[in-house]
Design an enzyme around this catalytic site. Structure first.
Site, PDB file in Angstrom:
ATOM      1  N   ASP A 273     -18.818 -28.363 -12.807  1.00  0.00           N
ATOM      2  CA  ASP A 273     -18.416 -27.010 -12.444  1.00  0.00           C
ATOM      3  C   ASP A 273     -16.949 -27.018 -12.019  1.00  0.00           C
ATOM      4  OD1 ASP A 273     -18.610 -24.275 -10.863  1.00  0.00           O
ATOM      5  OD2 ASP A 273     -20.457 -24.505 -12.011  1.00  0.00           O
ATOM      6  N   HIS A 306     -16.854 -21.547  -7.086  1.00  0.00           N
ATOM      7  CA  HIS A 306     -18.143 -21.495  -7.782  1.00  0.00           C
ATOM      8  C   HIS A 306     -18.932 -22.789  -7.632  1.00  0.00           C
ATOM      9  CE1 HIS A 306     -20.801 -21.332 -11.398  1.00  0.00           C
ATOM     10  NE2 HIS A 306     -20.861 -20.046 -11.074  1.00  0.00           N
ATOM     11  N   SER A 458     -25.909 -18.340 -12.603  1.00  0.00           N
ATOM     12  CA  SER A 458     -25.323 -19.485 -11.902  1.00  0.00           C
ATOM     13  C   SER A 458     -26.011 -19.720 -10.567  1.00  0.00           C
ATOM     14  CB  SER A 458     -23.831 -19.246 -11.635  1.00  0.00           C
ATOM     15  OG  SER A 458     -23.059 -19.561 -12.749  1.00  0.00           O
TER      16      SER A 458
END
Length: 793
Positions: A273, A306, A458
């Site tokens: 990620d 994220h 996600s």
């Protein structure tokens, strides 16, 4: 074609038959002697089968049986197999349809195949406008992955690049630039170059002149994180735990508890990620070795947020499922949340070469379907790494995206807090299981205490990652198929609203029965005595009794009953008009240079009146020069004021004395320790859920460019205080962050004693145009949002 619609892309050297049902080999060395057959080697994962297209028969464990045959397998495994077989033929034409809508070119005369997906058709709708027409060019650049055959050495790749760039040769058969040479045989079975040709003709010449060395060529696409809009927050509240609360029980309503039988201890989670903030409080020393393929170093720090967020959902101490698992950040997405497939393949290669078992890998990212990426991800499954991926946020068939379409990964869709498929979530036979994915709170990257709420598949994906870690803690030798079997066996079945799932399997994650050994029912305490009926309230009156949980249910045991019961009392006097004294403002703000006074009329009711204001009680211009104390608020946080610790009287609010309260950056004062108020700034529902005063409850930004401040003061002095004054001084709005021109100054005065004890004054100076909506008013925490009286006198 795999039953769930996930077909591996054709091996480049494989001849494509003319049949409508093409062969799609999973094995890297398929048996091509029977070109109309489909050979899939599932020996390391679910099962081994050969599907004879013409006869529709299957070979399971070496025995050829009809399609409808039942097989001797554990019940959970049979469910997986039957689901797989049911889906076997559904998308058998999808590959040819995809090739018809994309620029796929089969190898002619031994030339390597060329894969060129049309991203304007198939690219996922992600956050940050990634799918907007203005952003299409970003995802279809003149950059190609040139994958060389396994037997070719890296020196062959280097010679290819030198010739392309005209170095060391008098004549060049093709031209271009190699931006990177990578040896990732673990991921792709060979080395590859990231190449930018001068022209399309140069690309065709490469296919002709190097057809014996090159395996295939594919356009290097971009993938982005599968998250949508996020709302900043700093501290957790009970409202923000709903996702974690949901994944440990069979059905709604939520019980405000999370229970599991394991913690993920000893399991390694590889997060491909945007990196991870390793020092964050949620991880407490559990972030171990990783890699950064964005900056090409060994410091995978998160510059986007994220990766930290999904790591917190999977393994955070507060918001996570597997609270003791190890986290390994593999940074493949940049500060904008995007990354090239070539970089993601490098990250996968690093995991293959460096992972420790038991291992789970997660990819909460997605993009156009890619042969290179699907092959690399499948290699992780072959290495006995459980791989969990997000289905995508396009409200489309997950089988048309990578890595969601990879066979034998666990693909996760998103649900909301009503057990409906999220409107953005991808769906279809490639989805294995669903998990919560809307307004999910977790860690963020800006500080060690930073939090954020976000929505997307996600967020669903890491819940399943954490659940897989729980399974692997108890059974570290489990294969990826074993893990999926256990997840589906324990899942809540047929709970998701049927009209929302669009041909997806109705499995909702439930960790309550994962690796259970003993069924235990809930045990509750006896009921308490009934409370006295209130004497100083207006309107309906009630009395209460309560009980507590002594032992929560385990392994599917009997659920707990209600914790609180109510009983009607004789009604009190009629409440005055405006007793709830709250309104939601969506247009022009009507109270600039006005003061609203909230006066308690009963223990459960306030009345409100407004008046013009010429100046503030405590002048904001001299706050720094008097005894006012600054409350250091960053982002959307809150800070406490302890009246007792300062030797000050308590404050009377809705019939109760409070010696402590919290001041929120988003323009509120709360008396509820669970009210962080920042999940949904300006939400009327959040306002009425807690005992609080909303002065200008909206999305504000203290300390933006070191601009706005929040202070509190006791007047006339700390030693003889009659009132507390809280001042929000020149706070900017959330509009476009640094580009807001206006600011907001307002005060709340709490009267502690005297004939105005319990009164509240809210005074407004200059108010710009902050984020809508704005909530202004008071709440006991038990009021009804549907019966609000506007403050309009």
């Amino acid at each position: 074609m795999r039953s769930d619609g996930r077909s591996p892309l054709p091996t480049p050297s494989e001849p494509i038959p003319g049949s409508f049902f093409p062969s799609f080999p999973f094995s890297r060395n398929p048996d091509l002697s029977r070109p109309r057959d489909w050979f899939v080697d599932h020996s390391s994962s679910r099962f081994r089968q050969t599907c004879l297209v013409g006869a529709h028969s299957h070979e399971l464990g070496g025995a050829s049986e009809p399609f409808s045959a039942s097989w001797e397998a554990p019940e959970a495994r049979q469910k997986v197999q039957r689901a797989t077989m049911r889906k076997e033929w559904i998308l058998s034409g999808v590959w040819w349809l995809a090739m018809a809508t994309t620029g796929w070119s089969e190898g002619e005369d031994g030339r390597p195949p060329l894969y060129d997906p049309d991203v304007t058709v198939t690219f996922s709708a992600m956050s940050n406008g990634a799918n907007s027409s203005s952003g299409k060019d970003k995802f279809k650049e003149n950059r190609w992955i040139v994958a060389f055959k396994p037997e070719q050495e890296e020196s062959t790749v280097e010679k290819f690049c030198l010739e392309a760039e005209g170095i060391g040769t008098t004549s060049s058969r093709f031209g271009g630039t190699c931006t990177r040479i990578v040896s990732e045989k673990a991921a792709l079975g060979g080395s590859f170059a990231v190449f930018e040709p001068r022209s399309w003709e140069d690309l065709e010449r490469i296919r002709e002149y190097m057809k014996h060395e090159i395996n295939y060529i594919e356009r290097d696409m971009f993938a982005v994180s599968e998250a949508s809009a996020a709302v900043a927050q700093s501290l957790p509240s009970s409202d923000l735990y709903w996702g974690l609360d949901r994944v440990d029980q069979n059905k709604l309503p939520l019980d405000n508890w999370f229970r599991s039988h394991q913690t993920g201890k000893g399991v390694h989670i590889y997060v491909l990620d945007s990196g991870v903030r390793a020092s964050h409080d949620e991880f407490r020393g559990r972030v171990h070795g990783g890699i950064d393929y964005v900056d090409d170093d060994d410091d995978p720090a998160d510059e986007y947020g994220h990766g930290t967020h999904i790591s917190g959902i999977a393994a955070g101490t507060t918001f996570g499922v597997a609270k003791e698992a190890f986290i390994h950040p593999v940074r493949v997405l940049g500060p904008d949340g995007a990354g090239a497939w070539s970089g993601i393949i490098r990250g996968i290669g690093w995991v293959l070469e460096n992972h420790e078992k038991p291992a789970v890998a997660t990819l909460s990212l997605g993009g156009s379907r890619s042969h290179s990426v699907n092959s690399a991800v499948e290699a992780m499954v072959e290495a006995n790494i459980t791989v969990v991926v997000a289905s995508g946020n396009s409200d489309a068939d997950a089988c048309t995206f990578s890595p969601a379409s990879v066979p034998h990964v666990i693909t996760v869709g998103s649900t909301n807090n009503k057990d409906e498929r999220s409107s953005f979530s991808n769906w279809g036979k490639c989805v294995d299981i669903f998990a919560p994915g809307e307004k999910i709170a977790s860690a963020w990257h800006r500080s060690d205490e930073d939090r954020m709420t976000s929505s997307g598949t996600s967020m669903s994906c890491p819940y399943v990652v954490g659940a897989a870690a729980l399974i692997l803690e108890t059974n570290p030798e489990s294969t990826p198929a074993d893990v999926l079997d256990a997840l589906l066996e324990g899942a809540s079945k047929d709970i998701i609203r049927k009209d929302t799932i669009k041909d997806s399997p109705s499995y909702l994650l439930n960790v309550a029965t994962v690796q259970c050994t003993e069924v235990k029912d809930c045990i509750m305490s006896p009921w308490s005595a009934w409370s006295l009926c209130p004497a100083r309230t207006c309107g309906d009156r009630e009395r209460f009794r309560s009980r507590s949980v002594w032992r929560h249910p385990q392994c599917g045991g009997k659920e707990c009953g209600a914790l609180l019961e109510k009983d009607a009392c004789e009604p009190g006097p009629t409440c005055p008009d405006g007793a709830q004294a709250t309104q939601e403002i969506t247009g022009d703000f009507p109270y600039m240079w006005n003061k609203i006074t909230f006066a308690p009329s009963y223990d459960n009711a306030y009345t409100a009146c407004t008046a013009k204001m010429s100046q503030f009680i405590d002048s904001p211009s001299r706050l720094r020069d008097n005894e006012a104390e600054e409350l250091l608020l960053n982002g959307n946080g809150r800070r406490s004021v302890d009246l007792q610790a300062h030797g000050l009287p308590s404050f009377l609010f809705y019939g109760e004395e409070y010696s402590k309260f919290w001041v929120g950056a988003d323009g509120f004062v709360t008396f509820d320790p669970k009210d962080d108020g920042t999940a949904f700034p300006g939400s009327i529902g959040t306002h009425f859920k807690h005992a609080r005063i909303s002065a200008l409850f909206t999305n504000l930004k203290p300390n933006l460019d070191n601009h706005g401040k929040v202070f509190w003061n006791a007047l006339p002095s700390r030693s003889d205080a009659e009132k507390i004054v809280i001042t929000w001084h020149r706070l900017k709005d959330s509009c476009n962050w640094r580009f807001c021109s206006g600011s907001n100054t307002f005060q709340v005065t709490l009267h502690l004693q005297g004939n105005r004890k319990g009164h509240i004054d809210v005074s407004y100076g200059e108010i710009s145009h902050p984020s809508r909506p704005i909530v202004v008013g008071v709440s006991s925490g038990n009021d009804d949002p549907d019966s609000v009286y506007p403050i309009d006198f």
